[in-house]
Design an enzyme around this catalytic site. Structure first.
Site, short mmCIF file in Angstrom:
data_model
loop_
_atom_site.label_atom_id
_atom_site.label_comp_id
_atom_site.label_asym_id
_atom_site.label_seq_id
_atom_site.Cartn_x
_atom_site.Cartn_y
_atom_site.Cartn_z
CB SER A 4 18.40 45.48 -31.77
OG SER A 4 17.58 46.35 -31.00
CD GLN A 57 15.42 45.35 -19.31
OE1 GLN A 57 14.80 45.03 -20.32
NE2 GLN A 57 15.45 44.63 -18.22
N GLY A 117 20.89 40.21 -17.59
CA GLY A 117 21.24 40.87 -18.84
C GLY A 117 22.43 40.29 -19.59
CD GLU A 118 25.80 35.11 -19.48
OE1 GLU A 118 26.60 34.38 -20.09
OE2 GLU A 118 25.33 34.81 -18.36
NE ARG A 119 18.35 37.19 -24.67
CZ ARG A 119 17.64 37.62 -25.70
NH1 ARG A 119 17.86 37.15 -26.91
NH2 ARG A 119 16.69 38.53 -25.55
NE ARG A 120 19.20 43.15 -21.36
CZ ARG A 120 18.90 43.41 -20.09
NH1 ARG A 120 19.12 44.61 -19.59
NH2 ARG A 120 18.38 42.47 -19.32
CD GLU A 134 17.67 37.34 -17.18
OE1 GLU A 134 17.81 38.26 -18.01
OE2 GLU A 134 18.62 36.88 -16.52
CG ASN A 135 18.11 31.78 -18.55
OD1 ASN A 135 18.34 32.12 -19.70
ND2 ASN A 135 18.98 31.93 -17.58
#
Length: 280
Positions: free
Chosen positions: A52, A60, A77-80, A114-115
């Site tokens: 993506s 974001q 935003g760790e996944r990003r 967040e999680n």
């Protein structure tokens, strides 16, 4: 503003509200939140996010904290960030906050919430995060529940899972056992039966209802095995009164010269609750 974190997130953490401009921060200068409760990031999910990002970019921005040592620590935003690294990006868009904006405790709390809102944690990661927060913030289950918008019973039940042996926690973490299985296993009285029972659950793929019935049967056998001469009605009534008053198991033993009262508790917080009731 940090969008996509869930309704009410910024109301709990107004520090995330920001009119600051977005900066491009070098990926090599970013480090994961040291208090990230999630230990496992699914490869498939990161791969999907990477595709993506390659197609649409990072929509974001991350929120990062300027480190007192070097570079930046990721607040949100760790996944990003991980997907951006996989995509080979050199920089990521981020809102940069100072170290004063986010204490160590706040970093833990934000990472957990967040999680939780994204349902990204395993039951054990969630339980450990609650335990760590109560220890770090020096708060009770009731206070933590209010801050996170959870029920006290939910947090208490999650934390009790941590009393299970490491190998059982590992099975819950990898999905071989569910949280429901874990909650049922906590109630097994004869702990020597735990490992054989867990092996039976895994080999026969027993559901939670089946496990609860099995544990109830095993507990009855354990009680009968350890049964002592019948207590007189006075002691039995007093045990019942104390159980009702304290909300936990109570045993009164009367000897020839002296007696003792045994009151069960599960956690430090549970102990404090009982002490408060005794002080009333």
């Amino acid at each position: 503003m940090a969008r996509g974190l869930g309704k009410g997130f910024e109301a709990i953490f107004p520090e995330l509200e920001s009119e600051e401009s977005i900066q491009e921060v070098a990926v090599t200068e970013c480090r994961p939140n040291p208090y990230q409760p999630r230990k496992t990031f699914h490869t498939e999910a990161i791969e999907e996010l990477k595709e993506s990002i390659l197609k649409h970019g990072i929509l974001q921005p991350l929120i990062v904290r300027k480190s007192n040592i070097k570079g930046y620590e990721i607040v949100v935003g760790e996944r990003r960030f991980r997907a951006a690294k996989e995509a080979g990006l050199k920089t990521v868009p981020a809102v940069v906050k100072s170290a004063d904006d986010f204490s160590e405790e706040k970093m833990m709390e934000i990472a957990l919430l967040e999680n939780l809102q994204r349902e990204d944690l395993t039951p054990i990661e969630e339980a450990q995060a609650y335990a760590n927060l109560m220890d770090k913030l020096a708060v009770t289950q009731e206070v933590l529940a209010e801050r996170l918008g959870k029920s006290r019973s939910h947090i208490a039940n999650m934390v009790r899972l941590l009393s299970l042996p490491e190998h059982v926690l590992a099975y819950i973490n990898n999905g071989e056992l569910s949280m429901g299985h874990g909650r049922a296993l906590v109630g097994l009285k004869d702990k020597e039966r735990l490992t054989p029972l867990v092996n039976k659950i895994r080999s026969e793929k027993l559901n939670v209802r089946q496990v609860e019935k099995l544990i109830s049967s095993l507990n009855e056998k354990t009680v009968k095995k350890k049964e002592k001469p019948k207590k007189d009605i006075f002691i039995t009534e007093r045990e019942s009164l104390l159980r009702s008053r304290l909300g936990t198991a109570v045993s009164i033993q009367r000897g020839k010269r002296k007696g003792k009262i045994e009151i069960e508790f599960y956690t430090d917080d549970d102990l404090e609750r009982i002490i408060e009731l005794l002080e009333d």
